[in-house]
Design a protein around this motif. Structure first.
Motif, PDB file in Angstrom:
ATOM      1  N   TYR A  71       0.899  -1.232   0.014  1.00  0.00           N
ATOM      2  CA  TYR A  71       0.133   0.167  -0.078  1.00  0.00           C
ATOM      3  C   TYR A  71       0.841   1.293   0.071  1.00  0.00           C
ATOM      4  O   TYR A  71       2.014   1.216   0.227  1.00  0.00           O
ATOM      5  CB  TYR A  71      -0.897   0.231   1.074  1.00  0.00           C
ATOM      6  N   GLY A  72       0.560   2.392  -0.459  1.00  0.00           N
ATOM      7  CA  GLY A  72       1.025   3.679  -0.075  1.00  0.00           C
ATOM      8  C   GLY A  72       1.187   4.383  -1.663  1.00  0.00           C
ATOM      9  O   GLY A  72       0.756   3.916  -2.683  1.00  0.00           O
ATOM     10  N   GLY A  73       1.778   5.500  -1.480  1.00  0.00           N
ATOM     11  CA  GLY A  73       2.078   6.506  -2.815  1.00  0.00           C
ATOM     12  C   GLY A  73       0.789   6.774  -3.373  1.00  0.00           C
ATOM     13  O   GLY A  73       0.707   6.509  -4.709  1.00  0.00           O
ATOM     14  N   LEU A  74       0.030   7.627  -2.773  1.00  0.00           N
ATOM     15  CA  LEU A  74      -1.220   7.972  -3.216  1.00  0.00           C
ATOM     16  C   LEU A  74      -1.180   8.805  -4.502  1.00  0.00           C
ATOM     17  O   LEU A  74      -2.174   8.537  -5.379  1.00  0.00           O
ATOM     18  CB  LEU A  74      -1.905   9.052  -2.241  1.00  0.00           C
ATOM     19  N   ASP A  75      -0.033   9.797  -4.675  1.00  0.00           N
ATOM     20  CA  ASP A  75       0.028  10.622  -5.776  1.00  0.00           C
ATOM     21  C   ASP A  75       1.028  10.135  -6.578  1.00  0.00           C
ATOM     22  O   ASP A  75       1.397  10.644  -7.598  1.00  0.00           O
ATOM     23  CB  ASP A  75       0.201  11.825  -5.291  1.00  0.00           C
ATOM     24  N   GLY A  76       1.669   8.801  -6.707  1.00  0.00           N
ATOM     25  CA  GLY A  76       2.692   8.294  -7.573  1.00  0.00           C
ATOM     26  C   GLY A  76       4.213   8.313  -6.939  1.00  0.00           C
ATOM     27  O   GLY A  76       4.445   9.102  -6.070  1.00  0.00           O
ATOM     28  N   LYS A  81       6.932  10.652 -11.236  1.00  0.00           N
ATOM     29  CA  LYS A  81       6.320  12.084 -11.546  1.00  0.00           C
ATOM     30  C   LYS A  81       7.468  12.899 -12.007  1.00  0.00           C
ATOM     31  O   LYS A  81       7.318  13.769 -12.880  1.00  0.00           O
ATOM     32  CB  LYS A  81       6.144  12.669 -10.018  1.00  0.00           C
ATOM     33  N   ALA A  82       8.790  12.587 -11.570  1.00  0.00           N
ATOM     34  CA  ALA A  82       9.902  13.299 -12.342  1.00  0.00           C
ATOM     35  C   ALA A  82       9.908  12.917 -13.857  1.00  0.00           C
ATOM     36  O   ALA A  82      10.369  13.854 -14.695  1.00  0.00           O
ATOM     37  CB  ALA A  82      11.214  12.738 -11.557  1.00  0.00           C
ATOM     38  N   GLU A  94       3.081  19.538  -8.744  1.00  0.00           N
ATOM     39  CA  GLU A  94       1.943  19.826  -9.439  1.00  0.00           C
ATOM     40  C   GLU A  94       1.289  18.722 -10.211  1.00  0.00           C
ATOM     41  O   GLU A  94       0.158  18.804 -11.105  1.00  0.00           O
ATOM     42  CB  GLU A  94       1.930  20.712 -10.722  1.00  0.00           C
ATOM     43  N   LEU A  95       1.765  17.618 -10.101  1.00  0.00           N
ATOM     44  CA  LEU A  95       1.385  16.076 -10.791  1.00  0.00           C
ATOM     45  C   LEU A  95       0.820  15.273  -9.876  1.00  0.00           C
ATOM     46  O   LEU A  95       1.327  15.074  -8.911  1.00  0.00           O
ATOM     47  CB  LEU A  95       2.504  15.931 -11.600  1.00  0.00           C
ATOM     48  N   ILE A  96      -0.233  14.589 -10.284  1.00  0.00           N
ATOM     49  CA  ILE A  96      -0.519  13.236  -9.716  1.00  0.00           C
ATOM     50  C   ILE A  96      -0.526  11.986 -10.886  1.00  0.00           C
ATOM     51  O   ILE A  96      -1.031  12.012 -11.768  1.00  0.00           O
ATOM     52  CB  ILE A  96      -2.065  13.262  -9.180  1.00  0.00           C
ATOM     53  N   ILE A  97       0.158  10.789 -10.575  1.00  0.00           N
ATOM     54  CA  ILE A  97       0.290   9.938 -11.518  1.00  0.00           C
ATOM     55  C   ILE A  97      -0.915   8.932 -11.101  1.00  0.00           C
ATOM     56  O   ILE A  97      -1.024   8.381  -9.739  1.00  0.00           O
ATOM     57  CB  ILE A  97       1.647   9.100 -11.301  1.00  0.00           C
ATOM     58  N   CYS A  98      -1.745   8.488 -11.870  1.00  0.00           N
ATOM     59  CA  CYS A  98      -3.077   7.876 -11.515  1.00  0.00           C
ATOM     60  C   CYS A  98      -2.776   6.183 -12.182  1.00  0.00           C
ATOM     61  O   CYS A  98      -1.443   5.790 -12.393  1.00  0.00           O
ATOM     62  CB  CYS A  98      -4.247   8.431 -11.832  1.00  0.00           C
ATOM     63  N   TYR A 289      -2.261   4.144  -6.416  1.00  0.00           N
ATOM     64  CA  TYR A 289      -2.408   3.529  -8.019  1.00  0.00           C
ATOM     65  C   TYR A 289      -1.389   2.287  -7.923  1.00  0.00           C
ATOM     66  O   TYR A 289      -0.505   2.057  -7.140  1.00  0.00           O
ATOM     67  CB  TYR A 289      -2.525   4.452  -8.961  1.00  0.00           C
ATOM     68  N   ASP A 290      -1.292   1.756  -9.107  1.00  0.00           N
ATOM     69  CA  ASP A 290      -0.419   0.740  -9.378  1.00  0.00           C
ATOM     70  C   ASP A 290       0.855   0.960  -9.444  1.00  0.00           C
ATOM     71  O   ASP A 290       1.492   1.622 -10.437  1.00  0.00           O
ATOM     72  CB  ASP A 290      -1.165   0.015 -10.716  1.00  0.00           C
ATOM     73  N   LYS A 291       1.674   1.009  -8.253  1.00  0.00           N
ATOM     74  CA  LYS A 291       3.003   1.524  -8.380  1.00  0.00           C
ATOM     75  C   LYS A 291       4.029   0.589  -9.034  1.00  0.00           C
ATOM     76  O   LYS A 291       4.825   0.967  -9.669  1.00  0.00           O
ATOM     77  CB  LYS A 291       3.405   1.671  -6.787  1.00  0.00           C
TER      78      LYS A 291
END
Length: 425
Positions: A71-76, A81-82, A94-98, A289-291
């Motif tokens: 679990y974890g890593g809500l926004d990616g 993100k980089a 300024e980014l969320i990876i979904c 999401y799917d890390k």
């Protein structure tokens, strides 16, 4: 000679000739598809290495030690993100990876605004009438999202620079029920248009009566170039900030046509205030999401520069397909004056404008001859093209040998529908 300049006798003779060619196509029992902007199998093969980028449990750890299986890593993942922030010209904050679908993000975000509001202090959209601006011709799935939400959809004509900004500015200044606009700002679906600097600046700076007006900036084709001189698009998030409207825009993109449409990664970017608001609601619906898939993409590409090199491989496959369709239109349709189109500099589509009143008939003729197109009217809200003229052509999926036949069938259908229309007059 243009078809509109022919006499009745000449038109009848032309029709007989075209009808014979069309009947020959029908007799072949074809089954060809130019309906949706799908990558070809050859394009999907480019990313085969993604399937083995994470080979074992030992590969499942992020740079900061995070076990991506858990679990974890809500926004990616920070490294994901980089990697993808440069696609939209934003910072990682300024980014969320979904998940895999930007369409899902758009639906989900608008649903949040309907249920809970935008975070601007205004009431949720479920408690008010909502209108939404739709540049046309445009993307049918955009229109369906806002239609299903019960919004009233308003057509905004497109030109070579983007949406008609005089019309947009007038409407949003007068009507506080207009809450947003759909935009595909680069290599637009289906026209291939890239918004001019002036259009971007006017969208960012315009006065809106609704305090919670939002721009959904679906930059789906931002790295899908088809030439050595790609279009340039001004960064609307920067322009919104300069204009004093930092929270106006939500930018979206995905790797759906870069890696695997069913197993890519999608992203949403906005002001840090908007990202914080979205994350506060995301905690209710997911823990992350799917890390592992995000990690696959990071390991496969490594750097944004490598990602851009990868896109050159896509171009090598699809650019000849665009040429097949465009050459056919130029040879078969242009001399007759029965259609218009632009040569796109990127993206996935060719927008064809037939004589008024002919689009549905062309699509019907193609279908009966074994060539499936996106339905006439799909590029307009409610599936209603007021001129019955626009058809979206998607050249990417068929193999070149099949595409040549499909393009020839299409040109024959355009000729037949056009001459029928003229003879009926």
């Amino acid at each position: 000679m243009k078809l509109t300049e022919m006499s009745a006798e000449e038109l009848a003779s032309f029709k007989a000739e075209v009808q014979k060619k069309y009947d020959d196509f029908k007799a072949q029992g074809l089954s060809l598809n130019m309906a949706r902007g799908k990558p070809s199998a050859e394009q999907l093969d480019l990313t085969e290495g993604l399937l083995t980028a994470v080979k074992s449990s030992e590969d499942c750890f992020a740079e900061d030690g995070t076990d991506c299986r858990n679990y974890g890593g809500l926004d990616g993942l920070p490294e994901a993100k980089a990697l993808f922030a440069p696609m939209l010209g934003v910072t990682p904050d300024e980014l969320i990876i979904c998940g895999n679908s930007s369409l899902n993000i758009m639906y989900d975000t608008i649903a949040k605004f309907v249920l809970f509001g935008t975070g601007d202090g205004e009431k949720p959209w479920k408690d008010t009438k909502v209108k939404w601006l739709c540049p046309v011709p445009g993307y049918d799935r955009h229109f369906l999202i806002t239609e299903k939400m019960g919004f009233e959809l308003v057509n905004i004509p497109m030109d070579k620079n983007g949406p008609d900004m005089d019309m947009v500015e007038k409407l949003v200044a007068e009507d506080d029920t207009i809450k947003g606009i759909w935009c595909v700002p680069m290599y637009a679906n289906p026209t291939g248009t890239t918004y001019s600097d002036e259009v971007v600046k006017r969208l960012a700076a315009m006065k809106t009566k609704a305090k919670d007006f939002k721009i959904f900036w679906d930059n789906a084709y931002c790295i899908h170039h088809l030439s050595d001189t790609p279009d340039k698009l001004l960064n609307i998030l920067d322009e919104c900030e300069k204009a004093g409207n930092p929270d106006r825009v939500y930018m979206l993109a995905s790797t759906s046509k870069v890696t695997f449409p069913g197993a890519g990664v999608a992203m949403i970017a906005s002001s840090e205030k908007n990202i914080k608001y979205l994350k506060s609601m995301m905690t209710v619906q997911t823990i992350g999401y799917d890390k592992i898939n995000q990690l696959r993409h990071v390991k496969f590409f490594g750097t944004y520069e490598n990602l851009m090199e990868h896109m050159k491989k896509h171009r090598a496959i699809i650019e000849p397909k665009f040429k097949i369709v465009l050459d056919t239109l130029e040879k078969e349709i242009a001399p007759l004056g029965i259609g218009s189109w632009e040569k796109p500099n990127g993206g996935y589509f060719i927008s064809f404008n037939a004589l008024n009143g002919c689009a549905k008939r062309i699509c019907q003729l193609c279908k009966e001859a074994g060539v499936v197109l996106t339905g006439a009217g799909a590029t307009y809200p409610y599936g209603k093209d007021p001129d019955d003229s626009n058809i979206r052509i998607a050249p990417t999926f068929p193999p070149e040998n099949e595409l040549k036949i499909a393009a020839d069938v299409f040109a024959t259908a355009v000729k037949l529908a056009s001459v029928e229309k003229l003879l009926a007059k």
